[in-house]
Design a protein around this motif. Sequence first.
Motif, PDB file in Angstrom:
ATOM      1  N   SER A 168       0.835  -1.187   0.000  1.00 22.69           N
ATOM      2  CA  SER A 168       0.000   0.000   0.000  1.00 22.69           C
ATOM      3  C   SER A 168       0.872   1.240   0.000  1.00 22.69           C
ATOM      4  O   SER A 168       2.023   1.213   0.404  1.00 22.69           O
ATOM      5  CB  SER A 168      -0.916   0.015   1.228  1.00 22.69           C
ATOM      6  OG  SER A 168      -0.140   0.038   2.422  1.00 22.69           O
ATOM      7  N   LYS A 169       0.309   2.346  -0.484  1.00 23.75           N
ATOM      8  CA  LYS A 169       1.034   3.610  -0.494  1.00 23.75           C
ATOM      9  C   LYS A 169       0.057   4.759  -0.347  1.00 23.75           C
ATOM     10  O   LYS A 169      -1.081   4.703  -0.780  1.00 23.75           O
ATOM     11  CB  LYS A 169       1.864   3.758  -1.776  1.00 23.75           C
ATOM     12  CG  LYS A 169       1.070   3.551  -3.072  1.00 23.75           C
ATOM     13  CD  LYS A 169       1.973   3.720  -4.288  1.00 23.75           C
ATOM     14  CE  LYS A 169       1.208   3.483  -5.569  1.00 23.75           C
ATOM     15  NZ  LYS A 169       1.987   3.812  -6.768  1.00 23.75           N
ATOM     16  N   ASN A 170       0.517   5.834   0.303  1.00 25.27           N
ATOM     17  CA  ASN A 170      -0.282   7.039   0.539  1.00 25.27           C
ATOM     18  C   ASN A 170       0.495   8.269   0.082  1.00 25.27           C
ATOM     19  O   ASN A 170       1.718   8.272   0.090  1.00 25.27           O
ATOM     20  CB  ASN A 170      -0.587   7.215   2.037  1.00 25.27           C
ATOM     21  CG  ASN A 170      -1.405   6.093   2.643  1.00 25.27           C
ATOM     22  OD1 ASN A 170      -1.358   5.881   3.833  1.00 25.27           O
ATOM     23  ND2 ASN A 170      -2.150   5.356   1.833  1.00 25.27           N
ATOM     24  N   ALA A 171      -0.234   9.305  -0.314  1.00 20.53           N
ATOM     25  CA  ALA A 171       0.384  10.591  -0.665  1.00 20.53           C
ATOM     26  C   ALA A 171      -0.416  11.728  -0.049  1.00 20.53           C
ATOM     27  O   ALA A 171      -1.636  11.708  -0.060  1.00 20.53           O
ATOM     28  CB  ALA A 171       0.448  10.767  -2.188  1.00 20.53           C
ATOM     29  N   ARG A 185       8.372   7.772  10.814  1.00 22.99           N
ATOM     30  CA  ARG A 185       7.181   7.285  10.124  1.00 22.99           C
ATOM     31  C   ARG A 185       7.413   5.892   9.541  1.00 22.99           C
ATOM     32  O   ARG A 185       6.566   5.000   9.662  1.00 22.99           O
ATOM     33  CB  ARG A 185       6.802   8.266   9.018  1.00 22.99           C
ATOM     34  CG  ARG A 185       6.393   9.631   9.515  1.00 22.99           C
ATOM     35  CD  ARG A 185       4.985   9.632  10.066  1.00 22.99           C
ATOM     36  NE  ARG A 185       4.017   9.523   8.975  1.00 22.99           N
ATOM     37  CZ  ARG A 185       2.839   8.884   9.082  1.00 22.99           C
ATOM     38  NH1 ARG A 185       2.504   8.287  10.211  1.00 22.99           N
ATOM     39  NH2 ARG A 185       2.011   8.851   8.053  1.00 22.99           N
ATOM     40  N   ALA A 186       8.566   5.691   8.906  1.00 27.11           N
ATOM     41  CA  ALA A 186       8.863   4.389   8.296  1.00 27.11           C
ATOM     42  C   ALA A 186       8.942   3.298   9.361  1.00 27.11           C
ATOM     43  O   ALA A 186       8.457   2.171   9.148  1.00 27.11           O
ATOM     44  CB  ALA A 186      10.171   4.464   7.503  1.00 27.11           C
ATOM     45  N   ASP A 187       9.544   3.601  10.492  1.00 26.97           N
ATOM     46  CA  ASP A 187       9.618   2.624  11.580  1.00 26.97           C
ATOM     47  C   ASP A 187       8.215   2.233  12.057  1.00 26.97           C
ATOM     48  O   ASP A 187       7.950   1.062  12.371  1.00 26.97           O
ATOM     49  CB  ASP A 187      10.419   3.195  12.749  1.00 26.97           C
ATOM     50  CG  ASP A 187      11.905   3.313  12.440  1.00 26.97           C
ATOM     51  OD1 ASP A 187      12.386   2.620  11.525  1.00 26.97           O
ATOM     52  OD2 ASP A 187      12.580   4.119  13.119  1.00 26.97           O
ATOM     53  N   TYR A 188       7.334   3.213  12.102  1.00 25.93           N
ATOM     54  CA  TYR A 188       5.958   2.940  12.525  1.00 25.93           C
ATOM     55  C   TYR A 188       5.239   2.043  11.512  1.00 25.93           C
ATOM     56  O   TYR A 188       4.549   1.096  11.889  1.00 25.93           O
ATOM     57  CB  TYR A 188       5.208   4.251  12.710  1.00 25.93           C
ATOM     58  CG  TYR A 188       3.759   4.080  13.091  1.00 25.93           C
ATOM     59  CD1 TYR A 188       3.393   3.542  14.324  1.00 25.93           C
ATOM     60  CD2 TYR A 188       2.740   4.438  12.213  1.00 25.93           C
ATOM     61  CE1 TYR A 188       2.065   3.374  14.673  1.00 25.93           C
ATOM     62  CE2 TYR A 188       1.409   4.275  12.549  1.00 25.93           C
ATOM     63  CZ  TYR A 188       1.080   3.740  13.789  1.00 25.93           C
ATOM     64  OH  TYR A 188      -0.247   3.564  14.126  1.00 25.93           O
ATOM     65  N   PHE A 189       5.413   2.312  10.226  1.00 29.28           N
ATOM     66  CA  PHE A 189       4.792   1.470   9.203  1.00 29.28           C
ATOM     67  C   PHE A 189       5.299   0.039   9.308  1.00 29.28           C
ATOM     68  O   PHE A 189       4.528  -0.919   9.162  1.00 29.28           O
ATOM     69  CB  PHE A 189       5.087   2.016   7.801  1.00 29.28           C
ATOM     70  CG  PHE A 189       4.570   3.404   7.557  1.00 29.28           C
ATOM     71  CD1 PHE A 189       3.396   3.845   8.150  1.00 29.28           C
ATOM     72  CD2 PHE A 189       5.261   4.281   6.738  1.00 29.28           C
ATOM     73  CE1 PHE A 189       2.919   5.119   7.934  1.00 29.28           C
ATOM     74  CE2 PHE A 189       4.795   5.553   6.508  1.00 29.28           C
ATOM     75  CZ  PHE A 189       3.623   5.988   7.107  1.00 29.28           C
ATOM     76  N   LYS A 229       2.856  -2.949  10.018  1.00 26.77           N
ATOM     77  CA  LYS A 229       2.761  -3.715   8.763  1.00 26.77           C
ATOM     78  C   LYS A 229       1.756  -3.093   7.789  1.00 26.77           C
ATOM     79  O   LYS A 229       0.910  -3.774   7.217  1.00 26.77           O
ATOM     80  CB  LYS A 229       2.400  -5.178   9.039  1.00 26.77           C
ATOM     81  CG  LYS A 229       3.285  -5.869  10.055  1.00 26.77           C
ATOM     82  CD  LYS A 229       4.752  -5.786   9.680  1.00 26.77           C
ATOM     83  CE  LYS A 229       5.649  -6.445  10.725  1.00 26.77           C
ATOM     84  NZ  LYS A 229       7.094  -6.230  10.452  1.00 26.77           N
ATOM     85  N   GLY A 230       1.852  -1.782   7.632  1.00 28.01           N
ATOM     86  CA  GLY A 230       0.967  -1.095   6.699  1.00 28.01           C
ATOM     87  C   GLY A 230       1.136   0.406   6.826  1.00 28.01           C
ATOM     88  O   GLY A 230       1.932   0.890   7.647  1.00 28.01           O
ATOM     89  N   THR A 231       0.397   1.156   6.016  1.00 31.32           N
ATOM     90  CA  THR A 231       0.403   2.613   6.112  1.00 31.32           C
ATOM     91  C   THR A 231      -0.821   3.082   6.903  1.00 31.32           C
ATOM     92  O   THR A 231      -1.712   2.281   7.210  1.00 31.32           O
ATOM     93  CB  THR A 231       0.410   3.234   4.703  1.00 31.32           C
ATOM     94  OG1 THR A 231      -0.622   2.626   3.904  1.00 31.32           O
ATOM     95  CG2 THR A 231       1.751   3.011   4.017  1.00 31.32           C
ATOM     96  N   ASP A 232      -0.863   4.367   7.237  1.00 31.53           N
ATOM     97  CA  ASP A 232      -1.906   4.843   8.149  1.00 31.53           C
ATOM     98  C   ASP A 232      -2.751   5.977   7.580  1.00 31.53           C
ATOM     99  O   ASP A 232      -3.368   6.728   8.338  1.00 31.53           O
ATOM    100  CB  ASP A 232      -1.274   5.282   9.473  1.00 31.53           C
ATOM    101  CG  ASP A 232      -0.373   6.502   9.320  1.00 31.53           C
ATOM    102  OD1 ASP A 232      -0.130   6.937   8.169  1.00 31.53           O
ATOM    103  OD2 ASP A 232       0.105   7.028  10.350  1.00 31.53           O
ATOM    104  N   GLY A 259       5.458  -2.677   2.107  1.00 27.50           N
ATOM    105  CA  GLY A 259       5.282  -3.981   1.481  1.00 27.50           C
ATOM    106  C   GLY A 259       5.996  -4.148   0.162  1.00 27.50           C
ATOM    107  O   GLY A 259       5.756  -5.134  -0.545  1.00 27.50           O
ATOM    108  N   PHE A 260       6.898  -3.214  -0.202  1.00 30.92           N
ATOM    109  CA  PHE A 260       7.597  -3.296  -1.480  1.00 30.92           C
ATOM    110  C   PHE A 260       9.103  -3.343  -1.231  1.00 30.92           C
ATOM    111  O   PHE A 260       9.680  -2.374  -0.732  1.00 30.92           O
ATOM    112  CB  PHE A 260       7.273  -2.083  -2.353  1.00 30.92           C
ATOM    113  CG  PHE A 260       5.796  -1.877  -2.594  1.00 30.92           C
ATOM    114  CD1 PHE A 260       5.147  -2.553  -3.614  1.00 30.92           C
ATOM    115  CD2 PHE A 260       5.051  -1.008  -1.801  1.00 30.92           C
ATOM    116  CE1 PHE A 260       3.790  -2.362  -3.846  1.00 30.92           C
ATOM    117  CE2 PHE A 260       3.699  -0.808  -2.032  1.00 30.92           C
ATOM    118  CZ  PHE A 260       3.069  -1.494  -3.058  1.00 30.92           C
ATOM    119  N   GLN A 261       9.742  -4.454  -1.582  1.00 32.55           N
ATOM    120  CA  GLN A 261      11.200  -4.536  -1.509  1.00 32.55           C
ATOM    121  C   GLN A 261      11.757  -4.189  -2.883  1.00 32.55           C
ATOM    122  O   GLN A 261      11.825  -5.027  -3.772  1.00 32.55           O
ATOM    123  CB  GLN A 261      11.651  -5.937  -1.093  1.00 32.55           C
ATOM    124  CG  GLN A 261      13.177  -6.069  -1.022  1.00 32.55           C
ATOM    125  CD  GLN A 261      13.619  -7.414  -0.506  1.00 32.55           C
ATOM    126  OE1 GLN A 261      13.363  -7.751   0.658  1.00 32.55           O
ATOM    127  NE2 GLN A 261      14.273  -8.191  -1.353  1.00 32.55           N
TER     128      GLN A 261
END
Length: 230
Positions: A52-55, A143-147, A151-154, A184-186
């Motif tokens: 997932s991704k958010n902007a 923020r990245a550590d929280y995701f 295991k996802g975005t918020d 979720g993207f490597q």
Amino acid sequence: MTRKRTGSGLLRKIRFAGFIFVFYLFLLSMVTYKLESLKNPTYTVPLPSPGSKNASIRNINANSYSDTVYQEQVPKITPIPTSSAPWGVATQIDAHTWTMKVGSDSRMATPKEILDALNHYRSVHGSGYLAWDNNLAAFAQQRADYFNQIKGTDEHAGFNSYLDNPENVRQLNFYTLGENSSYGFQLLGVHIIEWLYAGDAAHNSNQLNPMWTHVGIGVSGTATDLIFGK
């Protein structure tokens, strides 16, 4: 006594010469294929996996806060089941989130690699160079550590709540801020920028926005967060 060369002996030599010639052509074709493979490498990726991704972008001034999230500018949509989403195409699943089925690169990008890929991509499209900012980077890493933890975005909830605190805004020292986030993207840096975030208008417009002057980037597991500042 003299021996005359028989027709059968000559035929055997002709056949042998033909075999050598065919074998030579085979070796030549293998060398050519190897050289072409080196010039045009192919990549094997595992089965698709969704992420997932958010902007978001937010304008800040001394007296009030305003929040403009790109996704809210589109009509309400019916979520598409992840299993039905096409491979390699960004699909909007709610007002704030896109998903995309992709494979995985051999490793995850570093913040520096993402920064280099971002500035190259912006230069190709006529946007300005973004300088690294340590305050934005610290926020992006948080923020990245929280995701990675959830295991996802918020849907930018943490981004907005952080900026609701005037002290945090003063520490960041920017009056316009934006965020691109994913989980979720490597992927390598160039794929994160030119494939993942370029896959839909909202994220691509955010990362190419010419008003940005600085950026901070956080990476944690398969989570990325880019905080843009002006």
